[in-house]
Design a protein around this motif. Structure first.
Motif, PDB file in Angstrom:
ATOM      1  N   LEU A   1       0.849  -1.201   0.000  1.00 24.33           N
ATOM      2  CA  LEU A   1       0.000   0.000   0.000  1.00 24.33           C
ATOM      3  C   LEU A   1       0.873   1.234   0.000  1.00 24.33           C
ATOM      4  O   LEU A   1       1.981   1.222   0.547  1.00 24.33           O
ATOM      5  N   GLU A   2       0.361   2.308  -0.599  1.00 20.35           N
ATOM      6  CA  GLU A   2       0.969   3.624  -0.436  1.00 20.35           C
ATOM      7  C   GLU A   2       0.000   4.429   0.416  1.00 20.35           C
ATOM      8  O   GLU A   2      -1.194   4.490   0.110  1.00 20.35           O
ATOM      9  N   ALA A   3       0.505   5.012   1.488  1.00 17.98           N
ATOM     10  CA  ALA A   3      -0.324   5.895   2.321  1.00 17.98           C
ATOM     11  C   ALA A   3       0.002   7.320   1.888  1.00 17.98           C
ATOM     12  O   ALA A   3       1.153   7.745   1.965  1.00 17.98           O
TER      13      ALA A   3
ATOM     14  N   VAL B   1      -0.652  11.239   2.575  1.00 18.22           N
ATOM     15  CA  VAL B   1      -1.145  12.196   3.565  1.00 18.22           C
ATOM     16  C   VAL B   1      -1.250  13.558   2.891  1.00 18.22           C
ATOM     17  O   VAL B   1      -0.319  13.980   2.198  1.00 18.22           O
ATOM     18  N   ARG B   2      -2.391  14.231   3.088  1.00 19.26           N
ATOM     19  CA  ARG B   2      -2.630  15.509   2.415  1.00 19.26           C
ATOM     20  C   ARG B   2      -3.014  16.589   3.419  1.00 19.26           C
ATOM     21  O   ARG B   2      -3.857  16.348   4.291  1.00 19.26           O
ATOM     22  N   ASN B   3      -2.409  17.766   3.211  1.00 17.80           N
ATOM     23  CA  ASN B   3      -2.749  18.939   4.029  1.00 17.80           C
ATOM     24  C   ASN B   3      -3.410  20.032   3.209  1.00 17.80           C
ATOM     25  O   ASN B   3      -4.126  20.871   3.747  1.00 17.80           O
TER      26      ASN B   3
ATOM     27  N   GLY C   1      -2.790  18.024  -7.079  1.00 17.87           N
ATOM     28  CA  GLY C   1      -2.676  16.781  -7.845  1.00 17.87           C
ATOM     29  C   GLY C   1      -4.002  16.078  -8.056  1.00 17.87           C
ATOM     30  O   GLY C   1      -4.997  16.686  -8.449  1.00 17.87           O
ATOM     31  N   SER C   2      -4.017  14.781  -7.772  1.00 15.21           N
ATOM     32  CA  SER C   2      -5.216  13.989  -8.056  1.00 15.21           C
ATOM     33  C   SER C   2      -6.408  14.427  -7.194  1.00 15.21           C
ATOM     34  O   SER C   2      -7.559  14.229  -7.589  1.00 15.21           O
ATOM     35  N   LEU C   3      -6.149  15.030  -6.045  1.00 11.19           N
ATOM     36  CA  LEU C   3      -7.270  15.493  -5.214  1.00 11.19           C
ATOM     37  C   LEU C   3      -7.934  16.732  -5.824  1.00 11.19           C
ATOM     38  O   LEU C   3      -9.147  16.925  -5.701  1.00 11.19           O
TER      39      LEU C   3
ATOM     40  N   VAL D   1       2.701  20.045   1.383  1.00 13.19           N
ATOM     41  CA  VAL D   1       1.356  19.972   0.785  1.00 13.19           C
ATOM     42  C   VAL D   1       0.799  18.560   0.929  1.00 13.19           C
ATOM     43  O   VAL D   1      -0.305  18.354   1.443  1.00 13.19           O
ATOM     44  N   ASP D   2       1.553  17.571   0.461  1.00 14.45           N
ATOM     45  CA  ASP D   2       1.164  16.164   0.595  1.00 14.45           C
ATOM     46  C   ASP D   2       2.399  15.298   0.439  1.00 14.45           C
ATOM     47  O   ASP D   2       3.452  15.782   0.032  1.00 14.45           O
ATOM     48  N   PHE D   3       2.281  14.031   0.786  1.00 14.53           N
ATOM     49  CA  PHE D   3       3.408  13.107   0.610  1.00 14.53           C
ATOM     50  C   PHE D   3       2.918  11.674   0.690  1.00 14.53           C
ATOM     51  O   PHE D   3       1.798  11.413   1.141  1.00 14.53           O
ATOM     52  N   LYS D   4       3.784  10.781   0.259  1.00 17.89           N
ATOM     53  CA  LYS D   4       3.464   9.345   0.235  1.00 17.89           C
ATOM     54  C   LYS D   4       4.414   8.587   1.155  1.00 17.89           C
ATOM     55  O   LYS D   4       5.613   8.881   1.182  1.00 17.89           O
ATOM     56  N   LEU D   5       3.877   7.640   1.897  1.00 21.69           N
ATOM     57  CA  LEU D   5       4.707   6.767   2.730  1.00 21.69           C
ATOM     58  C   LEU D   5       4.450   5.324   2.352  1.00 21.69           C
ATOM     59  O   LEU D   5       3.348   4.978   1.916  1.00 21.69           O
TER      60      LEU D   5
ATOM     61  N   PRO E   1      11.760  14.766  -2.736  1.00 18.90           N
ATOM     62  CA  PRO E   1      10.882  15.552  -3.621  1.00 18.90           C
ATOM     63  C   PRO E   1      10.196  14.696  -4.694  1.00 18.90           C
ATOM     64  O   PRO E   1       9.281  15.182  -5.360  1.00 18.90           O
ATOM     65  N   ASP E   2      10.605  13.429  -4.845  1.00 22.09           N
ATOM     66  CA  ASP E   2       9.867  12.515  -5.725  1.00 22.09           C
ATOM     67  C   ASP E   2       8.539  12.107  -5.101  1.00 22.09           C
ATOM     68  O   ASP E   2       7.599  11.742  -5.818  1.00 22.09           O
ATOM     69  N   THR E   3       8.482  12.091  -3.779  1.00 21.63           N
ATOM     70  CA  THR E   3       7.317  11.504  -3.089  1.00 21.63           C
ATOM     71  C   THR E   3       6.555  12.516  -2.220  1.00 21.63           C
ATOM     72  O   THR E   3       5.616  12.128  -1.531  1.00 21.63           O
ATOM     73  N   CYS E   4       6.989  13.758  -2.237  1.00 17.19           N
ATOM     74  CA  CYS E   4       6.318  14.806  -1.457  1.00 17.19           C
ATOM     75  C   CYS E   4       5.996  15.975  -2.382  1.00 17.19           C
ATOM     76  O   CYS E   4       6.738  16.232  -3.323  1.00 17.19           O
ATOM     77  N   ARG E   5       4.942  16.724  -2.075  1.00 12.89           N
ATOM     78  CA  ARG E   5       4.781  18.050  -2.689  1.00 12.89           C
ATOM     79  C   ARG E   5       5.271  19.072  -1.680  1.00 12.89           C
ATOM     80  O   ARG E   5       4.767  19.134  -0.547  1.00 12.89           O
ATOM     81  N   LEU E   6       6.247  19.842  -2.116  1.00 12.71           N
ATOM     82  CA  LEU E   6       6.907  20.813  -1.243  1.00 12.71           C
ATOM     83  C   LEU E   6       6.851  22.163  -1.940  1.00 12.71           C
ATOM     84  O   LEU E   6       7.370  22.311  -3.048  1.00 12.71           O
TER      85      LEU E   6
ATOM     86  N   PHE F   1       8.844  18.293 -12.909  1.00 12.99           N
ATOM     87  CA  PHE F   1       9.083  17.343 -14.004  1.00 12.99           C
ATOM     88  C   PHE F   1       7.755  16.910 -14.645  1.00 12.99           C
ATOM     89  O   PHE F   1       7.590  16.978 -15.860  1.00 12.99           O
ATOM     90  N   ARG F   2       6.796  16.503 -13.800  1.00 12.07           N
ATOM     91  CA  ARG F   2       5.500  16.042 -14.316  1.00 12.07           C
ATOM     92  C   ARG F   2       4.859  17.085 -15.235  1.00 12.07           C
ATOM     93  O   ARG F   2       4.271  16.753 -16.252  1.00 12.07           O
ATOM     94  N   ARG F   3       4.945  18.347 -14.808  1.00 13.58           N
ATOM     95  CA  ARG F   3       4.230  19.415 -15.520  1.00 13.58           C
ATOM     96  C   ARG F   3       5.137  20.218 -16.433  1.00 13.58           C
ATOM     97  O   ARG F   3       4.749  21.297 -16.903  1.00 13.58           O
TER      98      ARG F   3
END
Ligand code: ADP
Ligand code: UDP
Length: 237
Positions: free
Chosen positions: A91-93, A95-97, A101-103, A176-180, A198-203, A217-219
């Protein structure tokens, strides 16, 4: 301890894992590859492996000090670190503040809108299905994790969010958000694995909300290297 780098056990999009002389520990080598959209967009960026290795070492080291169990043991070279060999939970968890992105796509609400409380969402690690979002009930029904495990993931995700949010705020960065990703060490010791970079977090830079993460990179926003190096500088300052 002198670590010996043994055979390569796994090569993924961003990292390679190697055996060591101790089956409980691995060498994790960070690659210079950048990928997005499940590997559909790819590039090489010289230095990125080193920057991410150093950023994840600093952040995981900090989390260890704060009493959150992570896989990080020690950095052994510019692009390599020793990690605990975990049995990973698929699973990828996330967390969003703040909405991004997808939200943003799912809610239609503008990127940058703060959430009234932090949110934890789970995605199933299934490349062939593009990591579908999973509800609490579906994770239980498919026996990916049980109630007790899910409660522990939730608690640990929010604890990391509190610590990392404060750590980044001190460095002028909005988390902003990140993945664990979680795994178990020695069978049942819940441990944060993978990477925090920075690959797995929005900063976002607090001063001007400039993006300092993989969205550059994505955008195709340019200055990807500069953004990662800026995060490294702030994290190691
Ligand atoms: P991907 O597999 O998505 O392409 P990576 O290149 O980042 O991603 O590969 C790292 C792989 O190693 C992931 O599958 C991740 O779940 C796994 N992993 C991360 N940390 C550990 C660890 N400490 N022990 C065992 N496996 C790990
Ligand atoms: N994320 C990640 N790996 C993934 C998916 C997401 O590290 O496979 C991170 C991403 O960098 C962001 C957060 O999780 O910090 C939330 O991502 P989102 O769901 O908005 O998806 P994306 O916009 O990346 O498609």
């Amino acid at each position: 301890m002198k670590w010996e780098k043994g055979e390569m056990l796994y090569e993924g999009k961003a990292k390679r894992l190697y055996a060591t002389q101790d089956p409980d520990y691995l060498v994790c080598e960070f690659k210079d590859s950048l990928t997005a959209f499940n590997g559909k967009l790819k590039a090489e960026l010289a230095g990125k492996g080193e920057w991410n290795n150093r950023i994840s070492s600093a952040i995981m080291g900090y989390l260890n000090e704060q009493g959150v169990a992570t896989h990080f043991v020690e950095q052994i070279s510019q692009s390599e670190q020793i990690v605990k060999n975990l049995k990973m939970v698929p699973l990828e968890a996330v967390v969003r503040n703040v909405i991004a992105g997808s939200l943003h796509k799912r809610t239609g609400m503008p990127e940058g809108t703060p959430l009234s409380r932090s949110v934890v969402e789970y995605f199933w690690k299934k490349d062939e299905l593009d990591d579908p979002m999973m509800s609490h009930d579906l994770i239980l029904a498919l026996e990916i994790a049980d109630e007790e495990q899910l409660a522990a993931f939730h608690e640990a995700s929010l604890r990391v969010n509190d610590l990392l949010g404060a750590y980044m705020a001190e460095r002028g960065i909005l988390l902003v958000d990140f993945k664990l990703e979680f795994g178990y060490f020695h069978g049942d010791d819940l441990t944060v694995g993978d990477e925090v970079t920075p690959d797995t977090c929005r900063l976002w830079n607090k001063k001007d909300m400039v993006k300092l993460d993989k969205d550059r990179f994505r955008r195709k926003l340019g200055n990807v290297a500069e953004a990662y190096q800026e995060v490294l500088t702030r994290v190691t300052a």
